[in-house]
Scaffold this motif. Sequence first.
Motif, PDB file in Angstrom:
ATOM      1  N   GLU A 145      43.504  35.012  44.451  1.00 37.14           N
ATOM      2  CA  GLU A 145      43.811  36.652  44.070  1.00 37.14           C
ATOM      3  C   GLU A 145      43.878  37.143  45.211  1.00 37.14           C
ATOM      4  N   THR A 146      44.655  38.365  45.340  1.00 34.01           N
ATOM      5  CA  THR A 146      44.946  38.912  46.471  1.00 34.01           C
ATOM      6  C   THR A 146      45.380  40.634  46.055  1.00 34.01           C
ATOM      7  N   HIS A 147      45.246  41.450  47.170  1.00 30.64           N
ATOM      8  CA  HIS A 147      45.397  42.807  47.070  1.00 30.64           C
ATOM      9  C   HIS A 147      46.944  43.141  47.140  1.00 30.64           C
ATOM     10  N   GLU A 198      32.787  39.922  44.530  1.00 27.19           N
ATOM     11  CA  GLU A 198      33.642  41.218  44.721  1.00 27.19           C
ATOM     12  C   GLU A 198      34.052  41.194  46.145  1.00 27.19           C
ATOM     13  N   CYS A 201      40.157  40.633  48.234  1.00 26.93           N
ATOM     14  CA  CYS A 201      41.198  41.953  47.800  1.00 26.93           C
ATOM     15  C   CYS A 201      40.628  42.614  46.956  1.00 26.93           C
ATOM     16  N   CYS A 202      39.409  42.362  46.015  1.00 28.10           N
ATOM     17  CA  CYS A 202      38.823  43.035  45.197  1.00 28.10           C
ATOM     18  C   CYS A 202      38.076  44.113  45.562  1.00 28.10           C
ATOM     19  N   ALA A 205      40.574  46.634  46.999  1.00 25.86           N
ATOM     20  CA  ALA A 205      41.049  47.374  45.861  1.00 25.86           C
ATOM     21  C   ALA A 205      40.251  48.485  45.250  1.00 25.86           C
ATOM     22  N   ARG A 267      44.412  43.843  41.011  1.00 28.50           N
ATOM     23  CA  ARG A 267      44.497  42.614  41.980  1.00 28.50           C
ATOM     24  C   ARG A 267      45.552  41.653  41.378  1.00 28.50           C
TER      25      ARG A 267
END
Length: 296
Positions: A145-147, A198, A201-202, A205, A267
Amino acid sequence: MRRLQALHAVVEHGSVRAAAQVLGYTPSTISQHISALERQTSTVLLEPSGRGVRPTAAGLLLAERAADLLARMAETEAALSALTAGEMGVLRLASFATAGAELIPPALATTRAQLPGLDITLRIAEHDDALDLLRAGMLDLIVVETHDHPENTGALSYLPLLTDPFRIVLPKGHRLARRRVVSLADAADEPWIDIRSEIGCCHAATNAAFRAAGFTPRREVEADEYWPAQGFVAAGLGLALIPVLALGVQHTGVVVRRLAAQDQPVRHVLAVTRPAVEQTTPVRTMIAALRREISR
């Protein structure tokens, strides 16, 4: 190996012409291979015999050993073909926790059904650890996962899978639960659940969304993961922002609502692999299975 193959065929079939027909070469090509092999070994391998040739002791020894080498080469080529086709070998995967729970299992089942001879391993690893293992050659494919949207480099290939929006999770009966779309600013005075998983990235965000809404959330309770966070929300201990991918199982005591467009954090979920294995059948099959699962 081509020279040994030529010698073996001549000895087995008794003439240069017959060997050429079996191997699909011209007789002159077979003769050139034999001559080169004689120069390489500094010995005579064939001698005239009537209208044909016969092997010398050295030629017979080399032809016999060549038979074993050619058989092992054929086995190696067959094994390599099977490995490339995904009929054997290993696919080593890693994923972050919520993708591992909701997205990976059905895609993994599809890949296993299509490639039953493939040995598949899966581990849970967060972004940086997974990337390090992939770069070190200890993994073949990771889901992260990434922003933002990383660009492909010579070392890694980033393949977008989906954009995962966050939802606001409220206790049943909450004053905002009657709305279909909730503005974060309307929840500025509410307590919020701090979700330890979290990170990265999360966290960036959701924090950006809170800042854009003009407040810093008052976090009163801490949860390790998204699922226990739902339990805290159901108990009325606070609200939570949770991505859709982590809401595959919904607590009976909560309601999930969309956020206003201006408040919407997201995300990005990516598959990452190395160019050296990107086009192999196991990796391509798994990526295709992930994309089919996402499209459902």
